[in-house]
Design an enzyme around this catalytic site. Sequence first.
Site, PDB file in Angstrom:
ATOM      1  N   LYS A  48       0.808  -1.220   0.000  1.00  0.00           N
ATOM      2  CA  LYS A  48       0.000   0.000   0.000  1.00  0.00           C
ATOM      3  C   LYS A  48       0.844   1.275   0.000  1.00  0.00           C
ATOM      4  CE  LYS A  48      -4.384  -1.367   0.187  1.00  0.00           C
ATOM      5  NZ  LYS A  48      -5.435  -0.885  -0.717  1.00  0.00           N
ATOM      6  N   SER A  68       0.851  -9.925  -0.566  1.00  0.00           N
ATOM      7  CA  SER A  68       0.492  -8.506  -0.500  1.00  0.00           C
ATOM      8  C   SER A  68       0.762  -7.853   0.844  1.00  0.00           C
ATOM      9  CB  SER A  68      -0.983  -8.318  -0.868  1.00  0.00           C
ATOM     10  OG  SER A  68      -1.810  -9.052   0.014  1.00  0.00           O
TER      11      SER A  68
END
Length: 420
Positions: free
Chosen positions: A56, A314
């Site tokens: 992110k 992720s």
Amino acid sequence: MSDLPRLDLEAVGAAATALRSLFEPTPLQQNAYLSARCGAEIWLKREDLSPVRSYKIRGAFNAMRKSLDAQPERRNFVCASAGNHAQGVAYACRHFGTRGVIFMPVTTPQQKIGKTQAFGAGQVEIRLIGDYFDETLRAAMEFCAAEGARFLPPFDDPDIIEGQATCALEILAQMPDGRAPDLLILPVGGGGLSSGSTAVFRQRAPETAIRYVEPEGAPSLRTALERDHPVRLDKVDNFVDGAAVAQIGARNFELLRGVDPAHVALAPENRICATMLDILNTEGFVFEPAGALAVDALRDFGDLSGKRVVAVVSGGNFDFERLPDVKERALRWEGLKKYYILRLPQRPGALRDFLAILGPDDDITRFEYLKKSARNFGSVLLGIESRKQGAFADLESRMTEAGFVFQDITEDAVITSLVV
């Protein structure tokens, strides 16, 4: 798919170059354990090893960088997030020396609040508003309108997508001998990483097959593909909190339009837990539920023998207070734990008779009378673990032969939520 939207790869490359002021490319590691299990060449793109332990930071950094380049005087940034996006924004605020206001639901765990504050290093203010995220988002948008601040969405934004796409550029640059993977597996939440990476591979390595994986309880991409437009799901299972999104982003969907819905795997939440524990116990890697999605989906896309496969991890922001729940779910998925409601006769020796039919690998982990005042029979909540797969079929046969009446409630979400 030539008519699909494209990314400006020069802009993605510029974003990747700018990111080097913040951190080096996250590792692309061949994993011997998974390679041996799949009979393939399995590579993991370790976004869990970024400065904020998720990808992110890429989008947050890029959106903030481009905003500051365009309007240097506007140095106030806002986001609404209780997870990895908040931490990425906080870290980017520290890097640029800008002010960040991060809105979080009142119910956000203190661990996440503390990590966001630590990454912000005095540059961010956290405001806890709303019991539900929609209330939090509304407050953040109202604040932006009043203050003239730049709102940083978690995924549905061109600069965010461009930043997340740098992950794919790194993968292609890091592949040994310059040969692109045969298969790329991407986790999907709101679609920032998956849409950006898909666009890069379509343009740079069209020979690579791309597959996607969502939590079974939040199939926002597959539903959108089936209906050919983004759809807000009526119900979402929030266990895989980093990817449990009710609606795929509109811009993200446009980049993913045309994907075959059959190419989107839906990973059961309990199976993800088994994968998390397997990787933790064998490799020592700590993956959050969303971070384990791509690894978990290695079993979903047919025979991988001889193929070169990249799975994107992720994130690794896992709160270890959740570990008992993860272990519980993993045992249930593997068929090593069950819950029953047992009708136990209220007579001397009844419990002894029941215990006598347990096998050598069976262990009672929960025994609780649900109705204390029963005269002839009592309802008992019974939790049993076994060290042997398949043992419960034999146990249930012995229970039936002995005349015990029981109900398997292991997969009954309504009952287990009330009594387990």
